[in-house]
Design a protein around this motif. Structure first.
Motif, PDB file in Angstrom:
ATOM      1  N   ASP A   1      37.570  38.778  55.516  1.00 39.80           N
ATOM      2  CA  ASP A   1      38.960  38.807  55.058  1.00 39.80           C
ATOM      3  C   ASP A   1      39.885  38.301  56.164  1.00 39.80           C
ATOM      4  O   ASP A   1      39.660  38.596  57.345  1.00 39.80           O
ATOM      5  CB  ASP A   1      39.349  40.238  54.668  1.00 39.80           C
ATOM      6  CG  ASP A   1      40.705  40.309  54.013  1.00 39.80           C
ATOM      7  OD1 ASP A   1      41.710  40.502  54.744  1.00 39.80           O
ATOM      8  OD2 ASP A   1      40.781  40.157  52.776  1.00 39.80           O
TER       9      ASP A   1
ATOM     10  N   ASP B   1      32.341  43.857  53.403  1.00 41.03           N
ATOM     11  CA  ASP B   1      31.127  44.022  52.600  1.00 41.03           C
ATOM     12  C   ASP B   1      30.186  42.834  52.828  1.00 41.03           C
ATOM     13  O   ASP B   1      30.624  41.728  53.180  1.00 41.03           O
ATOM     14  CB  ASP B   1      31.511  44.120  51.122  1.00 41.03           C
ATOM     15  CG  ASP B   1      30.420  44.775  50.274  1.00 41.03           C
ATOM     16  OD1 ASP B   1      29.396  45.198  50.851  1.00 41.03           O
ATOM     17  OD2 ASP B   1      30.608  44.856  49.042  1.00 41.03           O
TER      18      ASP B   1
ATOM     19  N   ARG C   1      33.257  42.218  45.969  1.00 40.92           N
ATOM     20  CA  ARG C   1      34.610  41.720  45.719  1.00 40.92           C
ATOM     21  C   ARG C   1      34.910  40.617  46.711  1.00 40.92           C
ATOM     22  O   ARG C   1      34.720  40.764  47.923  1.00 40.92           O
ATOM     23  CB  ARG C   1      35.620  42.857  45.893  1.00 40.92           C
ATOM     24  CG  ARG C   1      37.034  42.514  45.431  1.00 40.92           C
ATOM     25  CD  ARG C   1      37.139  42.556  43.934  1.00 40.92           C
ATOM     26  NE  ARG C   1      38.437  42.070  43.459  1.00 40.92           N
ATOM     27  CZ  ARG C   1      38.782  42.021  42.188  1.00 40.92           C
ATOM     28  NH1 ARG C   1      37.918  42.413  41.264  1.00 40.92           N
ATOM     29  NH2 ARG C   1      39.958  41.574  41.823  1.00 40.92           N
TER      30      ARG C   1
ATOM     31  N   THR D   1      38.411  38.322  42.512  1.00 41.44           N
ATOM     32  CA  THR D   1      37.352  38.525  41.523  1.00 41.44           C
ATOM     33  C   THR D   1      36.105  39.104  42.183  1.00 41.44           C
ATOM     34  O   THR D   1      36.048  39.283  43.404  1.00 41.44           O
ATOM     35  CB  THR D   1      37.012  37.187  40.828  1.00 41.44           C
ATOM     36  OG1 THR D   1      36.164  37.416  39.722  1.00 41.44           O
ATOM     37  CG2 THR D   1      36.342  36.222  41.797  1.00 41.44           C
ATOM     38  N   THR D   2      35.123  39.419  41.355  1.00 43.28           N
ATOM     39  CA  THR D   2      33.830  39.866  41.877  1.00 43.28           C
ATOM     40  C   THR D   2      32.847  38.695  41.811  1.00 43.28           C
ATOM     41  O   THR D   2      32.907  37.869  40.896  1.00 43.28           O
ATOM     42  CB  THR D   2      33.267  41.041  41.066  1.00 43.28           C
ATOM     43  OG1 THR D   2      33.181  40.666  39.689  1.00 43.28           O
ATOM     44  CG2 THR D   2      34.146  42.274  41.218  1.00 43.28           C
TER      45      THR D   2
ATOM     46  N   GLY E   1      28.780  40.108  38.284  1.00 42.18           N
ATOM     47  CA  GLY E   1      29.885  39.412  38.934  1.00 42.18           C
ATOM     48  C   GLY E   1      30.516  38.395  38.007  1.00 42.18           C
ATOM     49  O   GLY E   1      29.858  37.806  37.152  1.00 42.18           O
ATOM     50  N   SER E   2      31.812  38.163  38.183  1.00 42.60           N
ATOM     51  CA  SER E   2      32.516  37.192  37.329  1.00 42.60           C
ATOM     52  C   SER E   2      32.156  35.754  37.689  1.00 42.60           C
ATOM     53  O   SER E   2      32.318  34.840  36.876  1.00 42.60           O
ATOM     54  CB  SER E   2      34.029  37.397  37.447  1.00 42.60           C
ATOM     55  OG  SER E   2      34.387  38.688  37.002  1.00 42.60           O
TER      56      SER E   2
ATOM     57  N   THR F   1      33.521  37.729  32.207  1.00 44.18           N
ATOM     58  CA  THR F   1      32.962  39.083  32.292  1.00 44.18           C
ATOM     59  C   THR F   1      32.059  39.419  31.104  1.00 44.18           C
ATOM     60  O   THR F   1      31.303  40.387  31.170  1.00 44.18           O
ATOM     61  CB  THR F   1      34.088  40.131  32.355  1.00 44.18           C
ATOM     62  OG1 THR F   1      34.935  39.977  31.206  1.00 44.18           O
ATOM     63  CG2 THR F   1      34.920  39.949  33.621  1.00 44.18           C
TER      64      THR F   1
END
Length: 534
Positions: free
Chosen positions: A345, A352, A396, A400-401, A422-423, A496
């Motif tokens: 990030d 993650d 994430r 989105t995931t 996940g998207s 999704t």
């Protein structure tokens, strides 16, 4: 389908003198030997199957290859079928896996022949079930059973070059959304077996074409049902738009020794990300909401190398959005390495991460290490084993995931299915060692099938190519060249909704495996009873 008799029964029906004719021809009719015609059919079938895969991409030749193999094996004893299965498998796997030669011709040939061994039980099984009524269905089921075994045993299996992966842009492709790769393999094999069924019917009644009309009509009806049914399967490509960027930094040069230039590889990806940020500020490219780097973008552990951490962090801050960074990270005890996809990030830094769950045997970890390092000096290039991850790569990333898989994990049904929540799906890969061979385009073909199977956009980020963006319906949105720096920004649908294949999971594959086992057992029992009667 009407039951077809064995070749020897056909001979008996045409006259006892012909059935009892001595010599080599009689042996071939009874299937007691393979003979050159059947051997050539098996080899040609294997080569036809190879031609259906990238980079040749003659996809219609996959059913043709199955048909030729079915004709070669039909009615033979199981032992002879096993031998021809191995020959056909060698004719297929040696050329289709030619990219492995980059790590050594010996490894390429050994791996190819090991894979061909899986066609030994398949050849025997096809020879047996070809005696049953409805034999095209059972042949196709046996094919799926072979792929199921090959994709699991040993060391987690090697599912590369499955029949389905030759059909990523064909009339069979939409069926992936219903039953996944196993169903596509089944239907492709079924189409070939049905073609063989029609050929057998015509060949057995050359002077009575009306007698062949019914089986030929059955074969054509089956083919029409399979192909026509695919047009009724929806493959939607809508969804909430997300702007993504894929970075391909490239590597300094070809070959295994590029890993010795780890800093240069990292700098390439850092540099391309800074260039992306500059183009966004200039208004030349839209601002992405997330960025994906490939596997091995940093072979320097950013948590142990301050310079690597600083370089990555500066690039992420410059673009100002989360970046999925492929990096190698030492385990706490220093004995192993983790192949990670790290969510980095711009404000909070690394967070993650996903650890590759299926490291490559003999590439990323070494089974029987004490013995093999003494016998093969090349294995010294694997000084430490890669650790196996324990959870799926659903994370994430920005708005989105994503579901992350690393490198050849895309070939495994379970690994991709586990992250389909996940998207977007992401494949981080490093193909530099295998560049300009058949393996990178074959990996892209797998990604195309997975996009349809799970109804997801797939982002493929490769260090040196082929990087790609694949739409949920399998269309290629973007495809890079190899061994050039590249980047691409695109608005893609994040979805999704789940496909039927997602809901059914592995059930279609296991159902087909059970059908194959049942058919082989029934055929073996029938053959045994017939032998006792004789």
């Amino acid at each position: 389908m009407a039951q077809d008799t064995l070749p020897e029964r056909t001979a008996a029906a045409s006259g006892t003198a012909q059935a009892a004719r001595p010599g080599r021809l009689a042996g071939l009719r009874r299937g007691g030997r393979a003979g050159w015609p059947r051997l050539l059919l098996a080899v040609t079938g294997g080569l036809a199957l190879w031609s259906a895969f990238p980079p040749i991409d003659l996809t219609p030749l996959a059913p043709v290859g199955v048909a030729l193999l079915a004709l070669a094996l039909r009615g033979l004893p199981a032992r002879t079928g096993a031998w021809l299965g191995f020959v056909a498998g060698a004719a297929f796997f040696v050329p289709v896996l030619e990219g492995i030669a980059k790590v050594g011709p010996d490894g390429w040939i050994v791996l190819s022949l090991i894979q061909a061994l899986y066609w030994v039980p398949m050849g025997a099984g096809i020879a047996l079930v070809s005696r049953l009524p409805g034999w095209p269905v059972w042949i196709a089921a046996v094919w799926v059973a072979q792929e199921a075994l090959r994709g699991r045993v040993p060391f987690g299996g090697f599912p590369w070059a499955r029949l389905a992966f030759s059909q990523t842009a064909s009339p069979f492709t939409p069926w992936a959304a219903v039953g996944g790769a196993p169903l596509v393999s089944f239907l492709t094999a079924l189409a070939g077996a049905l073609a063989a069924y029609a050929v057998v019917a015509v060949a057995r009644t050359p002077r009575r074409p009306r007698d062949a009309a019914r089986p030929v009509s059955v074969a054509l009806a089956g083919l029409v049902a399979v192909v026509g049914g695919a047009f009724l399967i929806p493959t939607p490509a809508d969804g909430k738009p997300v702007t993504v960027a894929v970075i391909q930094g490239n590597v300094p040069r070809l070959g295994l020794d590029f890993l010795g230039q780890r800093k240069a590889v990292l700098n390439n990806h850092v540099r391309r990300t800074h260039e992306l940020a500059a183009r966004v500020r200039e208004g030349r490219l839209p601002r992405p909401e997330l960025v994906v780097w490939p596997e091995n973008a940093s072979d320097l552990d950013p948590f142990a190398e301050p310079d690597a951490y600083a370089a990555i962090d500066a690039a992420v801050k410059d673009i100002g959005v989360p970046v999925l960074v492929g990096a190698l990270v030492d385990t706490p005890d220093g004995r192993q390495v983790e192949n990670r996809g790290i969510v980095w990030d711009p404000r909070t830094g690394p967070g993650d991460y996903y650890v590759k769950r299926h490291p490559v045997p003999f590439g990323e970890y070494l089974p029987f290490r004490p013995l093999l390092t003494k016998l093969i000096s090349r294995f010294e290039r694997i000084p430490r084993d890669f650790a196996k991850g324990t959870r799926s790569g659903v994370m994430r990333l920005g708005p989105t995931t994503i579901g992350d898989v690393i490198c050849f994990e895309v070939a495994y049904d379970k690994e991709v299915r586990d992250v389909s929540a996940g998207s977007l799906l992401v494949v981080q890969t490093n193909n530099a060692t295998y560049g300009r061979t058949s393996l990178p385009p074959q990996q892209i073909a797998m990604s195309r099938l997975r996009a349809v199977e799970h109804g997801r956009t797939i982002l493929v980020a490769a260090t040196s190519g082929i990087s790609a963006i694949v739409a949920p319906d399998g269309r290629m949105v973007y495809r890079s060249r190899e061994f050039v720096p590249d980047m691409h920004v695109a608005a893609v649908p994040a979805r999704t909704s789940r496909t039927v294949a997602d809901r059914l999971g592995a059930a279609p594959e296991w159902a087909l495996v059970l059908a194959a086992v049942g058919a082989v057992v029934a055929a073996a029992a029938t053959t045994a009873r017939g032998n006792e009667g004789n």
